[in-house]
Every structure is written in structure tokens, then in C-alpha cells.
Write a protein that holds these residues in place. Structure first.
Motif, PDB file in Angstrom:
ATOM      1  N   CYS A 224      69.337  19.865  15.445  1.00 27.00           N
ATOM      2  CA  CYS A 224      69.274  20.727  16.633  1.00 27.00           C
ATOM      3  C   CYS A 224      67.826  21.076  16.984  1.00 27.00           C
ATOM      4  CB  CYS A 224      70.073  22.009  16.378  1.00 27.00           C
ATOM      5  SG  CYS A 224      69.945  23.215  17.717  1.00 27.00           S
ATOM      6  N   VAL A 225      67.507  20.924  18.285  1.00 25.22           N
ATOM      7  CA  VAL A 225      66.157  21.245  18.752  1.00 25.22           C
ATOM      8  C   VAL A 225      66.129  22.539  19.575  1.00 25.22           C
ATOM      9  CG1 VAL A 225      65.322  18.864  18.674  1.00 25.22           C
ATOM     10  CG2 VAL A 225      66.417  19.707  20.764  1.00 25.22           C
ATOM     11  N   GLY A 226      67.267  23.232  19.605  1.00 25.95           N
ATOM     12  CA  GLY A 226      67.305  24.548  20.256  1.00 25.95           C
ATOM     13  C   GLY A 226      67.168  24.531  21.763  1.00 25.95           C
ATOM     14  N   CYS A 227      67.615  23.457  22.391  1.00 26.16           N
ATOM     15  CA  CYS A 227      67.449  23.353  23.851  1.00 26.16           C
ATOM     16  C   CYS A 227      68.368  24.303  24.614  1.00 26.16           C
ATOM     17  CB  CYS A 227      67.697  21.923  24.305  1.00 26.16           C
ATOM     18  SG  CYS A 227      69.421  21.420  24.144  1.00 26.16           S
ATOM     19  N   GLY A 228      69.488  24.696  24.009  1.00 26.60           N
ATOM     20  CA  GLY A 228      70.396  25.646  24.654  1.00 26.60           C
ATOM     21  C   GLY A 228      71.413  25.038  25.597  1.00 26.60           C
TER      22      GLY A 228
ATOM     23  N   CYS B 204      74.082  23.335  24.966  1.00 21.94           N
ATOM     24  CA  CYS B 204      75.467  23.572  24.519  1.00 21.94           C
ATOM     25  C   CYS B 204      75.908  25.000  24.846  1.00 21.94           C
ATOM     26  CB  CYS B 204      75.611  23.280  23.028  1.00 21.94           C
ATOM     27  SG  CYS B 204      74.512  24.243  21.978  1.00 21.94           S
TER      28      CYS B 204
ATOM     29  N   LEU C 293      72.789  30.566  20.120  1.00 30.46           N
ATOM     30  CA  LEU C 293      71.572  30.251  19.366  1.00 30.46           C
ATOM     31  C   LEU C 293      71.290  31.405  18.419  1.00 30.46           C
ATOM     32  CD1 LEU C 293      69.237  28.781  22.143  1.00 30.46           C
ATOM     33  CD2 LEU C 293      70.502  27.529  20.398  1.00 30.46           C
TER      34      LEU C 293
ATOM     35  N   ALA D  35      71.511  26.102  17.102  1.00 29.87           N
ATOM     36  CA  ALA D  35      72.872  26.352  17.593  1.00 29.87           C
ATOM     37  C   ALA D  35      73.812  26.701  16.451  1.00 29.87           C
ATOM     38  CB  ALA D  35      73.383  25.111  18.319  1.00 29.87           C
TER      39      ALA D  35
ATOM     40  N   CYS E 248      74.422  17.258  24.377  1.00 34.29           N
ATOM     41  CA  CYS E 248      73.381  17.493  23.365  1.00 34.29           C
ATOM     42  C   CYS E 248      72.432  16.293  23.299  1.00 34.29           C
ATOM     43  CB  CYS E 248      74.021  17.737  22.001  1.00 34.29           C
ATOM     44  SG  CYS E 248      72.779  17.954  20.708  1.00 34.29           S
TER      45      CYS E 248
ATOM     46  N   VAL F 158      70.307  15.395  21.130  1.00 32.20           N
ATOM     47  CA  VAL F 158      70.063  14.800  19.811  1.00 32.20           C
ATOM     48  C   VAL F 158      71.378  14.521  19.068  1.00 32.20           C
ATOM     49  CG1 VAL F 158      67.733  15.714  19.541  1.00 32.20           C
ATOM     50  CG2 VAL F 158      69.693  17.104  18.805  1.00 32.20           C
TER      51      VAL F 158
ATOM     52  N   ILE G  41      76.187  17.678  17.734  1.00 30.94           N
ATOM     53  CA  ILE G  41      77.493  18.352  17.731  1.00 30.94           C
ATOM     54  C   ILE G  41      78.603  17.323  17.573  1.00 30.94           C
ATOM     55  CG2 ILE G  41      79.071  19.825  19.043  1.00 30.94           C
ATOM     56  CD1 ILE G  41      76.569  20.747  20.656  1.00 30.94           C
TER      57      ILE G  41
END
Ligand code: SF4
Length: 62
Positions: free
Chosen positions: A10-14, A16, A26, A32, A54, A56, A59
Motif C-alpha cells: 500500500c502506498v497510501g493513495c486513498g 480505496c 487510512l 489502508a 488500487c 499497486v 487489495i
């Protein structure tokens, strides 16, 4: 349905969280997390959409 998140990936892009805020959030590390163990039927589609968005592929819906 269950959802599994690969926190290492997870790269925390938000994305999802935007796609399915009922399930995803988050945490303080900007990773996530799932808010529930079992996803109810009526939000399975939104959850799968979140997984497909997502960037990457972190999920998995099982
Ligand atoms: S869409 Fe993927 S990379 Fe972005 S916050 Fe959610 S799990 Fe992390």
C-alpha cells in the motif's frame, strides 16, 4: 466476502477509501485498513471496485 490488504504494498493513495469508505480507511501510518472482517453483500461491488482501482494491486477480495 473477506478483504485482505497488503500493507507492505500500500502506498497510501486513498483511492480505496474514496471508492468504498464503508470498508476502507487510512491509519496513522497512511496505510489502508479494513474496518470490518466480513463485507456485507450490498457493498461487495464497491469493495471490488476499490480493489480494481488500487494502483499497486494491494487489495484482495476473497
Ligand atoms: S488504493 Fe491501494 S495503495 Fe491506495 S490506499 Fe488503498 S490499498 Fe493503499
Amino acid at each position: 466476502m473477506k478483504v485482505v490488504i497488503d500493507r507492505e504494498a500500500c502506498v497510501g493513495c486513498g483511492l480505496c477509501v474514496e471508492a468504498c469508505p464503508q470498508v476502507f480507511d487510512l491509519d496513522s501510518e497512511n496505510k489502508a485498513v479494513s474496518k470490518m472482517d466480513t463485507v456485507p453483500k450490498d457493498i461487495e461491488k464497491a469493495c471490488r471496485d476499490a480493489a480494481s482501482e488500487c494502483p499497486v494491486d494491494a487489495i484482495k477480495c476473497e
